[in-house]
Design a protein around this motif. Structure first.
Motif, PDB file in Angstrom:
ATOM      1  N   GLY A  15      -0.749  -5.508 -46.177  1.00 30.08           N
ATOM      2  CA  GLY A  15      -1.858  -6.407 -46.458  1.00 30.08           C
ATOM      3  C   GLY A  15      -2.131  -6.505 -47.942  1.00 30.08           C
ATOM      4  O   GLY A  15      -1.365  -6.057 -48.776  1.00 30.08           O
ATOM      5  N   ARG A  16      -3.262  -7.085 -48.266  1.00 31.54           N
ATOM      6  CA  ARG A  16      -3.575  -7.396 -49.657  1.00 31.54           C
ATOM      7  C   ARG A  16      -4.535  -6.425 -50.323  1.00 31.54           C
ATOM      8  O   ARG A  16      -4.850  -6.581 -51.486  1.00 31.54           O
ATOM      9  CB  ARG A  16      -4.143  -8.804 -49.740  1.00 31.54           C
ATOM     10  N   ASP A  17      -5.027  -5.435 -49.647  1.00 28.76           N
ATOM     11  CA  ASP A  17      -6.006  -4.520 -50.220  1.00 28.76           C
ATOM     12  C   ASP A  17      -5.297  -3.409 -50.998  1.00 28.76           C
ATOM     13  O   ASP A  17      -5.278  -2.253 -50.596  1.00 28.76           O
ATOM     14  CB  ASP A  17      -6.888  -3.936 -49.114  1.00 28.76           C
ATOM     15  N   VAL A  18      -4.695  -3.765 -52.130  1.00 23.59           N
ATOM     16  CA  VAL A  18      -3.972  -2.811 -52.956  1.00 23.59           C
ATOM     17  C   VAL A  18      -4.983  -2.015 -53.766  1.00 23.59           C
ATOM     18  O   VAL A  18      -5.853  -2.581 -54.422  1.00 23.59           O
ATOM     19  CB  VAL A  18      -2.983  -3.539 -53.893  1.00 23.59           C
ATOM     20  N   ARG A  19      -4.864  -0.693 -53.702  1.00 25.07           N
ATOM     21  CA  ARG A  19      -5.772   0.186 -54.435  1.00 25.07           C
ATOM     22  C   ARG A  19      -4.972   1.209 -55.221  1.00 25.07           C
ATOM     23  O   ARG A  19      -3.894   1.622 -54.802  1.00 25.07           O
ATOM     24  CB  ARG A  19      -6.711   0.911 -53.471  1.00 25.07           C
ATOM     25  N   PHE A  20      -5.522   1.611 -56.354  1.00 21.82           N
ATOM     26  CA  PHE A  20      -4.917   2.675 -57.133  1.00 21.82           C
ATOM     27  C   PHE A  20      -5.104   3.992 -56.391  1.00 21.82           C
ATOM     28  O   PHE A  20      -6.194   4.308 -55.940  1.00 21.82           O
ATOM     29  CB  PHE A  20      -5.575   2.782 -58.514  1.00 21.82           C
ATOM     30  N   GLY A  21      -4.036   4.749 -56.251  1.00 20.69           N
ATOM     31  CA  GLY A  21      -4.140   6.067 -55.654  1.00 20.69           C
ATOM     32  C   GLY A  21      -3.501   6.159 -54.287  1.00 20.69           C
ATOM     33  O   GLY A  21      -2.792   5.268 -53.837  1.00 20.69           O
ATOM     34  N   ASP A  22      -3.789   7.255 -53.639  1.00 25.51           N
ATOM     35  CA  ASP A  22      -3.140   7.614 -52.376  1.00 25.51           C
ATOM     36  C   ASP A  22      -3.830   6.947 -51.195  1.00 25.51           C
ATOM     37  O   ASP A  22      -4.878   7.391 -50.749  1.00 25.51           O
ATOM     38  CB  ASP A  22      -3.180   9.138 -52.217  1.00 25.51           C
ATOM     39  N   THR A  23      -3.227   5.877 -50.706  1.00 24.66           N
ATOM     40  CA  THR A  23      -3.736   5.231 -49.498  1.00 24.66           C
ATOM     41  C   THR A  23      -2.817   5.595 -48.347  1.00 24.66           C
ATOM     42  O   THR A  23      -1.597   5.633 -48.499  1.00 24.66           O
ATOM     43  CB  THR A  23      -3.790   3.699 -49.652  1.00 24.66           C
ATOM     44  N   GLU A  24      -3.393   5.866 -47.218  1.00 30.89           N
ATOM     45  CA  GLU A  24      -2.612   6.251 -46.045  1.00 30.89           C
ATOM     46  C   GLU A  24      -1.816   5.053 -45.533  1.00 30.89           C
ATOM     47  O   GLU A  24      -2.347   3.939 -45.482  1.00 30.89           O
ATOM     48  CB  GLU A  24      -3.545   6.730 -44.935  1.00 30.89           C
ATOM     49  N   PRO A  25      -0.577   5.260 -45.147  1.00 25.73           N
ATOM     50  CA  PRO A  25       0.166   4.158 -44.537  1.00 25.73           C
ATOM     51  C   PRO A  25      -0.432   3.821 -43.172  1.00 25.73           C
ATOM     52  O   PRO A  25      -0.901   4.715 -42.467  1.00 25.73           O
ATOM     53  CB  PRO A  25       1.587   4.698 -44.412  1.00 25.73           C
ATOM     54  N   THR A  42      20.294  12.576 -44.020  1.00 25.69           N
ATOM     55  CA  THR A  42      19.255  13.605 -44.060  1.00 25.69           C
ATOM     56  C   THR A  42      19.831  14.981 -44.373  1.00 25.69           C
ATOM     57  O   THR A  42      19.126  15.972 -44.268  1.00 25.69           O
ATOM     58  CB  THR A  42      18.493  13.668 -42.724  1.00 25.69           C
ATOM     59  N   THR A  43      21.087  15.037 -44.760  1.00 22.56           N
ATOM     60  CA  THR A  43      21.658  16.317 -45.143  1.00 22.56           C
ATOM     61  C   THR A  43      21.453  16.495 -46.636  1.00 22.56           C
ATOM     62  O   THR A  43      21.664  15.568 -47.416  1.00 22.56           O
ATOM     63  CB  THR A  43      23.150  16.392 -44.803  1.00 22.56           C
ATOM     64  N   GLY A  44      21.035  17.650 -47.014  1.00 24.62           N
ATOM     65  CA  GLY A  44      20.785  17.935 -48.416  1.00 24.62           C
ATOM     66  C   GLY A  44      19.399  18.517 -48.589  1.00 24.62           C
ATOM     67  O   GLY A  44      18.735  18.898 -47.630  1.00 24.62           O
ATOM     68  N   THR A  45      18.955  18.594 -49.818  1.00 22.57           N
ATOM     69  CA  THR A  45      17.624  19.092 -50.129  1.00 22.57           C
ATOM     70  C   THR A  45      16.639  17.946 -50.016  1.00 22.57           C
ATOM     71  O   THR A  45      16.844  16.886 -50.611  1.00 22.57           O
ATOM     72  CB  THR A  45      17.599  19.686 -51.549  1.00 22.57           C
ATOM     73  N   LEU A  46      15.573  18.148 -49.243  1.00 24.06           N
ATOM     74  CA  LEU A  46      14.598  17.095 -48.973  1.00 24.06           C
ATOM     75  C   LEU A  46      13.282  17.403 -49.665  1.00 24.06           C
ATOM     76  O   LEU A  46      12.736  18.499 -49.529  1.00 24.06           O
ATOM     77  CB  LEU A  46      14.362  16.975 -47.464  1.00 24.06           C
ATOM     78  N   TYR A  47      12.777  16.407 -50.402  1.00 22.30           N
ATOM     79  CA  TYR A  47      11.504  16.534 -51.101  1.00 22.30           C
ATOM     80  C   TYR A  47      10.584  15.401 -50.688  1.00 22.30           C
ATOM     81  O   TYR A  47      11.022  14.335 -50.271  1.00 22.30           O
ATOM     82  CB  TYR A  47      11.696  16.432 -52.622  1.00 22.30           C
ATOM     83  N   ALA A  48       9.292  15.645 -50.875  1.00 22.14           N
ATOM     84  CA  ALA A  48       8.287  14.589 -50.756  1.00 22.14           C
ATOM     85  C   ALA A  48       7.269  14.811 -51.857  1.00 22.14           C
ATOM     86  O   ALA A  48       6.953  15.958 -52.209  1.00 22.14           O
ATOM     87  CB  ALA A  48       7.598  14.626 -49.394  1.00 22.14           C
ATOM     88  N   ALA A  49       6.785  13.726 -52.413  1.00 19.61           N
ATOM     89  CA  ALA A  49       5.681  13.815 -53.358  1.00 19.61           C
ATOM     90  C   ALA A  49       4.452  14.308 -52.593  1.00 19.61           C
ATOM     91  O   ALA A  49       4.388  14.195 -51.366  1.00 19.61           O
ATOM     92  CB  ALA A  49       5.437  12.451 -53.992  1.00 19.61           C
ATOM     93  N   PRO A  50       3.445  14.833 -53.287  1.00 13.15           N
ATOM     94  CA  PRO A  50       2.288  15.415 -52.594  1.00 13.15           C
ATOM     95  C   PRO A  50       1.355  14.422 -51.899  1.00 13.15           C
ATOM     96  O   PRO A  50       0.532  14.841 -51.093  1.00 13.15           O
ATOM     97  CB  PRO A  50       1.517  16.133 -53.716  1.00 13.15           C
ATOM     98  N   SER A  51       1.480  13.140 -52.148  1.00 12.95           N
ATOM     99  CA  SER A  51       0.543  12.184 -51.552  1.00 12.95           C
ATOM    100  C   SER A  51       0.672  12.159 -50.031  1.00 12.95           C
ATOM    101  O   SER A  51       1.724  12.467 -49.474  1.00 12.95           O
ATOM    102  CB  SER A  51       0.779  10.776 -52.113  1.00 12.95           C
ATOM    103  N   HIS A  52      -0.432  11.786 -49.377  1.00 10.16           N
ATOM    104  CA  HIS A  52      -0.412  11.660 -47.917  1.00 10.16           C
ATOM    105  C   HIS A  52       0.656  10.674 -47.483  1.00 10.16           C
ATOM    106  O   HIS A  52       1.395  10.922 -46.535  1.00 10.16           O
ATOM    107  CB  HIS A  52      -1.774  11.200 -47.384  1.00 10.16           C
ATOM    108  N   ARG A  53       0.745   9.534 -48.176  1.00 13.78           N
ATOM    109  CA  ARG A  53       1.705   8.509 -47.745  1.00 13.78           C
ATOM    110  C   ARG A  53       3.143   9.004 -47.842  1.00 13.78           C
ATOM    111  O   ARG A  53       3.966   8.687 -46.991  1.00 13.78           O
ATOM    112  CB  ARG A  53       1.487   7.194 -48.472  1.00 13.78           C
ATOM    113  N   CYS A  54       3.448   9.803 -48.865  1.00  9.02           N
ATOM    114  CA  CYS A  54       4.816  10.316 -48.990  1.00  9.02           C
ATOM    115  C   CYS A  54       5.122  11.360 -47.918  1.00  9.02           C
ATOM    116  O   CYS A  54       6.187  11.339 -47.305  1.00  9.02           O
ATOM    117  CB  CYS A  54       5.043  10.890 -50.380  1.00  9.02           C
ATOM    118  N   ARG A  55       4.178  12.249 -47.674  1.00  6.73           N
ATOM    119  CA  ARG A  55       4.401  13.271 -46.647  1.00  6.73           C
ATOM    120  C   ARG A  55       4.481  12.643 -45.259  1.00  6.73           C
ATOM    121  O   ARG A  55       5.323  13.022 -44.444  1.00  6.73           O
ATOM    122  CB  ARG A  55       3.309  14.340 -46.720  1.00  6.73           C
ATOM    123  N   GLN A  56       3.632  11.642 -44.980  1.00  2.00           N
ATOM    124  CA  GLN A  56       3.687  10.967 -43.678  1.00  2.00           C
ATOM    125  C   GLN A  56       4.971  10.157 -43.534  1.00  2.00           C
ATOM    126  O   GLN A  56       5.540  10.091 -42.449  1.00  2.00           O
ATOM    127  CB  GLN A  56       2.458  10.073 -43.503  1.00  2.00           C
TER     128      GLN A  56
END
Length: 196
Positions: A15-25, A42-56
């Protein structure tokens, strides 16, 4: 040994409600991530940034054993966190313009684009040569910073890199030297072989 790094851009709310920061997907974005899972190794070392959206997103991709990596965090937006670009532009258009034209500007009190680019480049360069395949779900700004690092492009180019949700950026590197890796779009016949 060459490091093969793949960065996947986490989707945010549709949608169009773009906000600065961590918005949940939202559920639609997570469905798209689940559908994209088959196209990612999916083979290898797996990382995620700390944001909720990245972890989800990492969870939606089916990645198990993900390490949350603070160096891959999104751009710190300071007091603009949670606000829309339109709200910031209405309140202080000069500050928004400065932030979007000067990579060292941080009128929001957070992190400058230049600082983000240096942080991401340092993380990439610190990956050991023997790391092999490394995959990470990150925010859009981190993908932009990685592209600039690989191409040795100036930070002024940051806003010229379009990164859609679930975009995949691949590069290879060794001893701090990185190369862009382009994918193969050859049509296949279902067996993995190029159709004739």
């Amino acid at each position: 040994m060459t490091v093969r790094l793949t960065l996947v851009c986490a989707p945010a709310r549709t949608g169009r409600d773009v906000r600065f920061g961590d918005t949940e997907p939202d559920e639609r974005a997570l469905r798209r991530a689940r559908a994209a899972a088959a196209s990612l190794e999916t083979t290898g070392t797996l990382y995620a940034a700390p944001s909720h959206r990245c972890r989800q997103t990492a969870q939606a991709l089916g990645w198990l054993g993900v390490t949350v990596e603070a160096a891959l965090r999104d751009l710190d937006m300071g007091r603009w966190q949670g606000r829309t670009p339109e709200e910031v532009a209405d309140e202080d258009p000069a500050a928004l313009t400065a932030w979007m034209t000067d990579p060292e500007a941080a009128p929001h009190g957070g992190e400058s684009v230049g600082d983000l680019c240096r942080r991401v480049a340092a993380w990439m360069d610190a990956l050991p040569d023997g790391a092999g395949r490394v995959l990470a779900v990150v925010d859009q700004a981190v993908v932009r910073a990685a592209v600039l690092s690989v191409l040795a492009a100036p930070a002024q180019s940051f806003w010229r890199v379009d990164v859609p949700p679930l975009a995949k950026f691949e590069c290879t590197g060794r001893a701090g030297r990185w190369n862009l890796r382009l994918g193969d779009a050859s049509p296949t016949n279902g067996s993995g072989r190029v159709a004739s």
